[in-house]
Design an enzyme around this catalytic site. Structure first.
Site, PDB file in Angstrom:
ATOM      1  N   SER A 154      16.644  -0.217  -5.658  1.00  0.00           N
ATOM      2  CA  SER A 154      16.436  -0.420  -4.213  1.00  0.00           C
ATOM      3  C   SER A 154      17.743  -0.881  -3.578  1.00  0.00           C
ATOM      4  O   SER A 154      18.677  -1.293  -4.288  1.00  0.00           O
ATOM      5  CB  SER A 154      15.361  -1.492  -4.038  1.00  0.00           C
ATOM      6  N   TYR A 195      10.585  -9.411  -4.582  1.00  0.00           N
ATOM      7  CA  TYR A 195      11.015  -8.004  -4.634  1.00  0.00           C
ATOM      8  C   TYR A 195      12.516  -7.929  -4.906  1.00  0.00           C
ATOM      9  O   TYR A 195      12.973  -7.170  -5.773  1.00  0.00           O
ATOM     10  CB  TYR A 195      10.658  -7.319  -3.316  1.00  0.00           C
TER      11      TYR A 195
HETATM   12  P1  NAP Z   1       4.266   3.500  -2.452  1.00  0.00           P
HETATM   13  O1  NAP Z   1       3.940   4.709  -1.645  1.00  0.00           O
HETATM   14  O2  NAP Z   1       3.629   2.213  -2.130  1.00  0.00           O
HETATM   15  O3  NAP Z   1       4.074   3.865  -3.995  1.00  0.00           O
HETATM   16  C1  NAP Z   1       4.041   2.895  -5.006  1.00  0.00           C
HETATM   17  C2  NAP Z   1       3.441   3.519  -6.244  1.00  0.00           C
HETATM   18  O4  NAP Z   1       3.338   2.534  -7.282  1.00  0.00           O
HETATM   19  C3  NAP Z   1       2.008   4.011  -5.995  1.00  0.00           C
HETATM   20  O5  NAP Z   1       1.774   5.175  -6.716  1.00  0.00           O
HETATM   21  C4  NAP Z   1       1.179   2.862  -6.541  1.00  0.00           C
HETATM   22  O6  NAP Z   1      -0.141   3.207  -6.889  1.00  0.00           O
HETATM   23  C5  NAP Z   1       2.001   2.512  -7.757  1.00  0.00           C
HETATM   24  N1  NAP Z   1       1.612   1.198  -8.266  1.00  0.00           N
HETATM   25  C6  NAP Z   1       1.817   0.004  -7.687  1.00  0.00           C
HETATM   26  N2  NAP Z   1       1.250  -0.974  -8.419  1.00  0.00           N
HETATM   27  C7  NAP Z   1       0.668  -0.371  -9.489  1.00  0.00           C
HETATM   28  C8  NAP Z   1      -0.075  -0.839 -10.588  1.00  0.00           C
HETATM   29  N3  NAP Z   1      -0.370  -2.142 -10.772  1.00  0.00           N
HETATM   30  N4  NAP Z   1      -0.523   0.055 -11.495  1.00  0.00           N
HETATM   31  C9  NAP Z   1      -0.255   1.372 -11.337  1.00  0.00           C
HETATM   32  N5  NAP Z   1       0.435   1.883 -10.303  1.00  0.00           N
HETATM   33  C10 NAP Z   1       0.895   1.014  -9.392  1.00  0.00           C
HETATM   34  O7  NAP Z   1       5.809   3.195  -2.301  1.00  0.00           O
HETATM   35  P2  NAP Z   1       7.107   4.040  -2.649  1.00  0.00           P
HETATM   36  O8  NAP Z   1       8.066   3.752  -1.569  1.00  0.00           O
HETATM   37  O9  NAP Z   1       6.820   5.439  -3.014  1.00  0.00           O
HETATM   38  O10 NAP Z   1       7.604   3.224  -3.929  1.00  0.00           O
HETATM   39  C11 NAP Z   1       8.016   3.823  -5.136  1.00  0.00           C
HETATM   40  C12 NAP Z   1       9.141   3.013  -5.726  1.00  0.00           C
HETATM   41  O11 NAP Z   1      10.281   3.111  -4.860  1.00  0.00           O
HETATM   42  C13 NAP Z   1       8.852   1.526  -5.847  1.00  0.00           C
HETATM   43  O12 NAP Z   1       9.405   1.021  -7.042  1.00  0.00           O
HETATM   44  C14 NAP Z   1       9.565   0.941  -4.639  1.00  0.00           C
HETATM   45  O13 NAP Z   1       9.894  -0.404  -4.824  1.00  0.00           O
HETATM   46  C15 NAP Z   1      10.780   1.821  -4.601  1.00  0.00           C
HETATM   47  N6  NAP Z   1      11.526   1.844  -3.347  1.00  0.00           N
HETATM   48  C16 NAP Z   1      10.965   2.271  -2.184  1.00  0.00           C
HETATM   49  C17 NAP Z   1      11.728   2.294  -1.018  1.00  0.00           C
HETATM   50  C18 NAP Z   1      11.189   2.744   0.296  1.00  0.00           C
HETATM   51  O14 NAP Z   1      11.902   2.609   1.305  1.00  0.00           O
HETATM   52  N7  NAP Z   1       9.996   3.292   0.374  1.00  0.00           N
HETATM   53  C19 NAP Z   1      13.054   1.896  -1.066  1.00  0.00           C
HETATM   54  C20 NAP Z   1      13.598   1.471  -2.266  1.00  0.00           C
HETATM   55  C21 NAP Z   1      12.820   1.457  -3.400  1.00  0.00           C
HETATM   56  P3  NAP Z   1      -1.305   3.079  -5.761  1.00  0.00           P
HETATM   57  O15 NAP Z   1      -1.110   4.236  -4.824  1.00  0.00           O
HETATM   58  O16 NAP Z   1      -2.563   3.131  -6.545  1.00  0.00           O
HETATM   59  O17 NAP Z   1      -1.082   1.757  -5.081  1.00  0.00           O
END
Ligand code: NAP
Length: 253
Positions: free
Chosen positions: A145, A158
């Site tokens: 991130s 985080y």
């Molecule tokens: P998201 O749409 O909230 O997706 C998060 C994913 O993680 C979902 O599939 C969620 O499943 C899964 N997850 C969370 N807790 C879990 C658990 N206990 N068991 C199994 N699955 C779990 O967000 P995203 O942005 O795509 O995030 C993906 C990654 O990118 C994360 O590591 C996040 O920190 C990172 N990231 C995101 C951004 C951004 O701007 N969006 C920036 C930097 C890094 P559910 O759908 O069932 O909750």
């Protein structure tokens, strides 16, 4: 050098959090490059499965709650049962909790650190053991991130977890390079997913963040396809322990 080095046909990729957001974008990107997908999910991964299969690739769903390390060995076993091996691990699942540091609870600290860092480590360990047993080596790509580099506000656990992901990426790369395992990370900038919905709903923060992104827009899950395919493929065989920012220029500013 030919583009064959980016080809993932015959490769098997395990992707956590494959049902939505960045995990879904990466799953589809790897499938477009030829990989079959072991999609680890908590919520229905039907849309990802549909997109992967429409590309002619296999999708096998593995249901797991990644809030503890309990399912990690089973994820590897189910992958090997279905595909006879594993080649690529994408540690994508992650959560965020927003609260003033003065009020931050132990519960929200532990929840975030467990999913984002502890399970990421133990799943990597389980998959790396499989790579060693196979004698093939393999790829591990962690999703870091901007908070691997910056402090942010209201997101203590985080930031701690994602800063840890950057360090872990380096140390695991150091230890496992001798097994032909590449460990690298992708640090997405501000991307349009569920994770950032509260930020995007806050008009003032949305506008100030957008104004600071040199590319002039937030990222989309598709923006991670190319970097993920690169790090998952033979094209990156000599890239070790590095975290690539995919951020529209945010860190360069
Ligand atoms: P998201 O749409 O909230 O997706 C998060 C994913 O993680 C979902 O599939 C969620 O499943 C899964 N997850 C969370 N807790 C879990 C658990 N206990 N068991 C199994 N699955 C779990 O967000 P995203 O942005 O795509 O995030 C993906 C990654 O990118 C994360 O590591 C996040 O920190 C990172 N990231 C995101 C951004 C951004 O701007 N969006 C920036 C930097 C890094 P559910 O759908 O069932 O909750």
């Amino acid at each position: 050098m030919t583009f064959d080095q980016f080809d993932l046909h015959g490769k098997v990729a395990i992707i956590t959090g494959c049902n939505t957001g960045l995990g879904q974008g990466i799953a589809v990107g790897l499938a477009e490059a030829g990989a079959d997908i072991a999609g680890v999910y908590r919520s229905d991964p039907g849309e990802t499965k549909k997109q992967v299969e429409s590309l002619g690739r296999r999708f096998v769903g593995i249901k797991a709650d990644l809030s503890s390390i309990e399912p990690v060995n089973d994820i590897v076993m189910q992958t090997v049962d279905a595909f006879s091996k594993a080649d690529i691990l994408i540690n994508n699942a992650g959560i965020i909790r927003r609260c003033e540091a003065l009020e931050f609870s132990e519960k929200d600290w532990d929840k975030v650190l467990n999913v984002n860092l502890k399970v990421l480590f133990f799943l990597s360990q389980a998959v790396a053991r499989q790579y060693v047993e196979q004698g093939t080596g393999g790829k591990i790509i962690n999703i870091a991130s901007m908070l691997s580099y910056q402090g942010g506000i209201l997101i203590s656990s985080y930031t701690a977890s994602k800063s840890g992901v950057l360090g872990l990426t380096r140390t695991l790369a150091n230890e496992w390079a001798k097994h032909n395992i590449n460990v690298n990370a992708i640090a997405p900038g501000y991307m349009i997913t569920n994770n950032t919905e509260p930020l995007r709903k806050d008009k003032q923060r949305y506008e100030s963040i957008t104004a600071r992104i040199p590319a002039g827009r937030w990222g989309k899950p598709e923006d991670l396809k190319g970097p993920a395919v690169f790090l998952a493929s033979d094209a990156s065989s000599y890239v070790q322990g590095f975290t690539i920012a995919v951020d529209g220029g945010w860190l360069a500013r």
